[in-house]
Every structure is written in C-alpha cells, then in structure tokens.
Design a protein around this motif. Structure first.
Motif, short mmCIF file in Angstrom:
data_model
loop_
_atom_site.label_atom_id
_atom_site.label_comp_id
_atom_site.label_asym_id
_atom_site.label_seq_id
_atom_site.Cartn_x
_atom_site.Cartn_y
_atom_site.Cartn_z
N UNK A 272 -11.88 -13.73 -52.45
CA UNK A 272 -11.81 -15.11 -51.94
C UNK A 272 -13.16 -15.46 -51.31
N UNK A 273 -13.51 -16.72 -51.38
CA UNK A 273 -14.75 -17.21 -50.77
C UNK A 273 -14.38 -18.33 -49.82
N UNK B 265 -11.98 -18.59 -47.94
CA UNK B 265 -10.55 -18.86 -48.03
C UNK B 265 -10.09 -19.44 -49.36
N UNK B 266 -11.00 -19.66 -50.28
CA UNK B 266 -10.66 -20.23 -51.59
C UNK B 266 -10.49 -19.08 -52.58
N UNK B 267 -9.33 -19.00 -53.25
CA UNK B 267 -9.12 -17.91 -54.21
C UNK B 267 -10.17 -17.93 -55.32
N UNK B 268 -10.46 -16.74 -55.84
CA UNK B 268 -11.47 -16.57 -56.89
C UNK B 268 -11.22 -17.50 -58.06
N UNK C 151 -10.56 -12.78 -67.33
CA UNK C 151 -11.70 -12.40 -66.49
C UNK C 151 -11.65 -13.06 -65.11
N UNK C 152 -10.89 -14.15 -64.96
CA UNK C 152 -10.87 -14.83 -63.67
C UNK C 152 -9.47 -15.16 -63.17
#
Length: 77
Positions: A32-33, A35-38, A25-26
C-alpha cells in the motif's frame, strides 16, 4: 517499412495495454502507498506512464514523417 523508430513507437503504444491486461501482476493489495492499495495506485501510475509513452510515440512519429518527406522531396505540407 519497418524501421527501428517504428518499432520503438509500437512498443511505446503497446506497453500500457500489456501492463493493464496482465491483471495477475497487480491484483493485490500490498504494498500500500499512503493507505492506497497497490491495485489502485498501480493503475493510476500507468495513467501517467501511458501519457508519457504516448507523447514519446507521437514525437517520434512526427520526426519520422518529417524525415520521410525530406528524403522523398515532398517539401512542407
């Protein structure tokens, strides 16, 4: 004895394990938030969610134990 409160406590404690063990699921990079990957921000979000759920479970457990002691006439310990 299984009560609705104890079911809620169990769900609060079980939810983070299920969320983290369900890797499919992840295991992705988008969305991205800032620049941080999900993958990373999802796990960090669950740290905060797990803290809240554990605090909720603990509060419910203490309330349940107090009610049981009151019903059984055990008094304060």
């Amino acid at each position: 004895m299984v009560t609705p409160v104890r079911v809620v406590i169990a769900l609060c404690l079980l939810a983070p394990f299920v969320a983290m063990l369900w890797v499919g699921s992840y295991a992705k990079t988008d969305p991205a938030y800032i620049g941080i990957p999900f993958f990373y921000w999802y796990q960090m979000l669950w740290v905060l969610v797990s803290t809240g759920l554990t605090m909720t479970a603990y509060t419910l457990w203490r309330r349940d134990q107090r009610a049981r002691r009151t019903r059984s006439g055990g008094g304060a310990q």
